[in-house]
Design a protein around this motif. Structure first.
Motif, PDB file in Angstrom:
ATOM      1  N   TRP A   1       0.934  -1.367   0.029  1.00  0.00           N
ATOM      2  CA  TRP A   1      -0.108  -0.002   0.061  1.00  0.00           C
ATOM      3  C   TRP A   1       0.739   1.365  -0.101  1.00  0.00           C
ATOM      4  O   TRP A   1       0.449   2.282  -0.159  1.00  0.00           O
ATOM      5  N   LEU A   2       1.979   1.116   0.233  1.00  0.00           N
ATOM      6  CA  LEU A   2       3.140   2.393   0.177  1.00  0.00           C
ATOM      7  C   LEU A   2       4.022   2.500  -0.921  1.00  0.00           C
ATOM      8  O   LEU A   2       4.528   3.432  -1.241  1.00  0.00           O
ATOM      9  N   TRP A   3       3.430   1.439  -2.009  1.00  0.00           N
ATOM     10  CA  TRP A   3       4.553   1.188  -3.261  1.00  0.00           C
ATOM     11  C   TRP A   3       4.607   2.669  -4.032  1.00  0.00           C
ATOM     12  O   TRP A   3       5.877   2.968  -4.148  1.00  0.00           O
ATOM     13  N   PRO A   4       3.594   3.348  -4.313  1.00  0.00           N
ATOM     14  CA  PRO A   4       4.009   4.747  -5.005  1.00  0.00           C
ATOM     15  C   PRO A   4       4.665   5.707  -4.517  1.00  0.00           C
ATOM     16  O   PRO A   4       5.360   6.538  -4.807  1.00  0.00           O
ATOM     17  N   ILE A   5       4.878   5.737  -3.038  1.00  0.00           N
ATOM     18  CA  ILE A   5       5.558   6.444  -2.162  1.00  0.00           C
ATOM     19  C   ILE A   5       6.986   5.802  -1.896  1.00  0.00           C
ATOM     20  O   ILE A   5       7.982   6.452  -2.290  1.00  0.00           O
ATOM     21  N   SER A   6       6.878   4.663  -1.604  1.00  0.00           N
ATOM     22  CA  SER A   6       8.233   3.904  -1.015  1.00  0.00           C
ATOM     23  C   SER A   6       9.261   3.659  -2.255  1.00  0.00           C
ATOM     24  O   SER A   6      10.494   3.656  -2.023  1.00  0.00           O
ATOM     25  N   VAL A   7       8.737   3.532  -3.557  1.00  0.00           N
ATOM     26  CA  VAL A   7       9.602   3.465  -4.688  1.00  0.00           C
ATOM     27  C   VAL A   7      10.479   4.677  -4.948  1.00  0.00           C
ATOM     28  O   VAL A   7      11.488   4.473  -5.511  1.00  0.00           O
TER      29      VAL A   7
END
Length: 876
Positions: free
Chosen positions: A464-470
RNA sequence: GGGCGCAUAGCUCAGUUGGUUCAGAGCACUUGGUUUACACCCAAGGGGUCGGGGGUUCGAAUCCCUCUGCGCCCACCA
């Protein structure tokens, strides 16, 4: 340079993919341009490519390549997901095959095996995507368990705990007895199953009477701690305040009253098993009932199962029914359709189970994410999903984020005692120790006194953090990358994971960036076979994408995927569509072979036909460009492809090339050739996002450009206004050509024989396409006349009459019949128009332009009828 | 049980705010065509009461009601 007659997709596609990679064309770095960002829905790290991925990633690649051609800084971030439960299950199975039990390993040993497995099988799927042509920025490839990705997850968990959103609760959860872990509500798949309803008699204590209850799960009677009746149920008034005796274990339990019980279902008496049913738990809490858990973690019975201890729940069900029957307490068995929950991952029947788990409070967090979709800050495409989304978000339940697994991020909670509250939550054990010391007021506490919660976090708690964590936006919220690339533009994914993933990403976006994670969510359909069955491994109905690409080329398969997949609608995959795709590629190849084979003359002048053809095509192209643009804005990618497809096949090949094609053996004028090449190049640009390989191949083969620029980074043609009148006039001319072809066919006049054509030009059709008509109709002389030509073949386009004089008699009767049919049709048309115009209510109520239009139709029809009648009379 | 959506040509689907005789595309099908890019081709055709019924309107594939048949999502009926 001569071209091979046959296009070899295999070698060509590999060649250009390597070329793009070697030139670093997929890589994006921050610059002055507007960013266009897509993050890939990360596939399972050990997964292999299936048709769903093919569809999904084809669309993403089309969007990203188009953005690149439109001059944006296109960045497509790839990566994989650790898929905790799926991967752990695979590793456990593999170890088992080697005779190793997970239980016999330490956590560290097991994780070593898991990492080995991941390194061995991981990333295959990304390699497969390269074959498809996916222009991901591979230098940015991420894995959800990369150190900084995991650190982001842990930081978020601690943060949410400190904000009071995460709590530990003793709750009824979904237990997967095969994977021996809990599951979130979304991971439970309900299936209808024909089962039985068993009616069982319970003795009433201190009485010789009995009462009958109905249950679908007779094995759970050993965990019964009450019988419940509806207080308003007159039938059971005599039971109030009594106690009942559970068969087999002969335990005495109270009879309680609650309006929850449905008087009309079963017998109206409900057995209550608080440990194994959510509603029973609710009743248990309300009435302070004892909780008896009769199952082990693998759903065999424990010591409360008495002589059934150690046996599986379904075995026990059969055996206990036998025993009840023998004891004479089984009243009857009815067939009953019920829904049972199964594990999305293992397929095991879910066992509701009470246990201590970690939960995330959703209600408040969900609000901004709900608003964002409702006020269209985030667009769901197709829009129908907005309702589904709203319904889910408005009724969102707390999210069970802990899993009894080792593969994944371990929950950063540290226990220092046996009490329910004897724990602290911190990013590191050192911080945890400090907190624990403060909390206990015991400075002597050391790290050895701390035990970290063994559970791991739900996979979706990292994705759920993917777009931020990448972009490392959790650990370094102000780094330039996250500020430049976030929010991303489009997310392309399957509707199945709308709640699992999409909704939660929106939630995380607002919580951690105060901003949406993406603007548009394009939800693709499910890929099904011709019989509408979902494609799956178990059914064996899914073709191997790699084999498909070997057979039809990646370009061909990309076109095949798109030809029938409007957004949100399921795609009935048919291999023939790939064949159509490779046929299209072949068509382009051959068109270029034709052009490439022409000799160019520097002295020859462009013909009138050349000039008007070029002028027409440029306008037609602009019109198509506008349409394609519009389709992309609406995410109607298949329609955008179909428009491009027809533009190339029909307009470019069938019309344009036929118009400018020099007679056999003759050269083409330099001026015309230059224009043809420019037009072809524009077509290649439009087609590139759909079929990147063949277009790059042809682009690179054309040697006329100034710079050695690759098509992948070229610029889309500029949009300009176009002359719709000219396009209409060409349509008229093309109908004249069709008319000539029909006459030729009907009268068996070979195309090789030139004929003459006369026309009475009532429509005052433009003459600028006359040379085109002459060329494509093989007309020797085209003349304008006021008089009809007797003894000639005739056809009409609108109200213009065309005559083809032929030697030899024409069939007068046949001609008359044809004319009379047309007359009848036109008269019918006139009648319907006049009917409208005679209707006062129509004339008075309809808008003026509509009425005027009807009057024009009336006049046109009347003049046409006059011509037809005269013509018939002349023939007689 | 609650909610949402769908039904148009043999198949897969378009069809904007009701208004050209509005019924359309691609594929499939039929017929004819190949010394000159492509049979993975070219050309010409056939094919639908817009699921049934009712209503609103001058006018309905389009709006309303109803019936039938599907699909999806959510939900704790033992």
């Amino acid at each position: 340079m001569a071209l091979p007659a046959k296009y070899n997709a295999q070698t060509t596609e590999e060649k250009w993919y390597n070329y793009w990679m070697n030139n670093n064309y997929f890589h994006s770095e921050i610059d002055d341009r507007e960013p266009y960002t897509i993050v890939i829905p990360p596939p399972n790290v050990t997964g292999v490519l299936h048709m769903g991925h093919m569809l999904n990633n084809t669309i993403q690649d089309i969007l990203i390549r188009r953005a690149r051609l439109l001059g944006k800084n296109a960045c497509w971030v790839p990566g994989t997901d650790h898929a905790s439960i799926a991967t752990e299950a695979k590793v456990v199975a593999k170890l088992k095959a080697e005779g190793i039990n997970k239980e016999d390993l330490t956590r560290e040993e097991f994780l070593k095996h898991a990492w080995e497995w991941t390194h061995k099988h991981g990333g295959i799927i990304l390699e497969q995507l390269k074959k498809l042509g996916a222009s991901c920025d591979w230098q940015r490839t991420k894995f959800t368990m990369d150190p900084e990705m995991s650190a982001s997850v842990i930081k978020v968990f601690v943060d949410l705990y400190n904000k009071g959103f995460i709590y530990r609760g003793y709750r009824m959860v979904n237990w997967d007895p095969q994977a021996k872990t809990t599951l979130s509500d979304e991971e439970v798949i309900y299936k209808e199953q024909q089962g039985n309803l068993y009616y069982i008699n319970y003795k009433i204590a201190d009485s010789d009477k009995t009462l009958t209850i109905a249950t679908t799960r007779p094995e759970t009677i050993l965990g019964d701690t009450a019988i419940c009746i509806n207080p308003n149920d007159e039938r059971f008034r005599h039971l109030k305040g009594k106690r009942a005796i559970v068969p087999i274990c002969n335990r005495e339990i109270p009879i309680i009253e609650d309006e929850y019980v449905d008087v009309d279902f079963g017998t109206g008496c409900l057995k209550v098993t608080p440990a194994h049913d959510e509603n029973d738990k609710m009743l248990g809490d309300k009435h302070n009932l004892e909780v008896i858990d009769i199952f082990n973690d693998d759903a065999t019975l424990n010591s409360f199962g008495l002589h059934y201890e150690g046996k599986d729940r379904f075995t026990v069900r059969k055996e206990i029914v036998e025993e009840l029957k023998q004891n004479g307490v089984l009243e009857k068995i009815e067939s009953h359709l019920n829904k049972i929950g199964t594990s999305e991952r293992t397929g095991a029947v879910i066992e509701p189970k009470l246990s201590d788990q970690w939960f995330l409070k959703m209600k408040d967090l969900a609000q901004p994410a709900l608003d964002a979709v409702l006020n269209k800050e985030v667009n769901l495409v197709p829009e129908k999903f907005v309702n589904t989304y709203r319904h889910w978000m408005e009724n969102v339940r707390d999210w069970n984020v802990s899993r009894q697994l080792w593969w994944g991020q371990q929950i950063p909670a540290y226990f220092y005692g046996d009490g329910k509250e004897d724990f602290v939550v911190a990013e590191t054990i050192e911080e945890a120790l400090k907190l624990a010391q403060e909390k206990t007021n015991n400075k002597n506490l050391t790290t050895t006194d701390l035990n970290q919660d063994p559970d791991a976090l739900d996979t979706w708690f990292s994705s759920w953090l993917w777009p931020i964590s990448v972009f490392n936006g959790i650990l370094e919220p102000n780094n330039p990358e996250i500020n430049y690339y976030y929010p991303t533009n489009d997310l392309v994914t399957a509707p199945e994971i709308l709640f699992f993933w999409v909704a939660r990403m929106i939630i995380a976006g607002y919580e951690y960036r105060g901003e949406k994670p993406f603007t548009n969510v394009y939800l693709t359909g499910i890929v099904r076979d011709k019989q509408r069955r979902k494609m799956s491994k178990s059914l064996g109905n899914s073709p191997d994408p790699i084999e498909l690409m070997n057979k039809y080329g990646a370009d061909g398969v990309r076109v095949g995927m798109l030809l029938s997949s409007p957004a949100g609608n399921d795609l009935m995959f048919d291999e023939d569509l790939c064949k159509q795709g490779s046929g299209f590629v072949n068509k382009i190849w051959n068109a270029y072979r034709l052009i490439n084979g022409w000799t160019v003359s520097k002295t020859k002048q462009a013909t009138e036909t050349d000039k008007i053809a070029i002028q027409w095509y440029q306008n037609k192209f602009q019109k198509a460009l506008a349409e394609i643009d519009d389709y992309f804005n609406k995410y109607r990618i298949s329609d955008a492809l179909m428009t491009s497809y027809k533009l190339l096949w029909d307009d470019f090949c069938s019309w344009f090339l036929e118009m400018v094609k020099p007679p056999f053996g003759e050269p083409i004028a330099q001026e015309t050739f230059t224009n043809v090449i420019a037009i072809l190049e524009n077509n290649l640009k439009v087609l590139h996002p759909f079929i990147p390989f063949i277009t790059e191949e042809i682009w690179q083969h054309i040697k006329t450009r100034d710079a050695n620029e690759a098509l992948i980074i070229a610029s889309m043609p500029q949009k300009t206004a176009f002359d719709n009148k000219l396009i209409k006039e060409f349509e008229f001319a093309s109908q004249v050509i069709s008319g000539i072809r029909t006459i030729r066919k009907e009268k068996n006049i070979s195309f090789k024989n030139a004929i003459n054509l006369s026309v009475i030009n009532i429509e005052n059709a433009s003459t600028q396409f006359d040379t085109v008509i002459k060329k494509l109709g093989n007309i020797d002389e085209l003349t304008y006349t006021k008089e009809k030509l007797e003894g000639a073949l005739t056809f009409r386009v609108k109200s213009n009459e065309y005559f083809v004089p032929v030697s030899g008699a024409i069939n007068v009767e046949e001609e008359i019949t044809k004319l009379e049919e047309e007359l009848k049709y036109t008269e019918g048309f006139l009648k319907s128009v006049q009917g409208k115009l005679k209707n006062e209510r129509f004339v008075n109520n309809a808008p003026e332009n509509v009425v005027a239009n009807e009057r024009k139709k009336e006049a046109d029809a009347q003049s046409k009828i006059k011509i037809l009648k005269a013509r018939i009379k002349g023939l007689r």
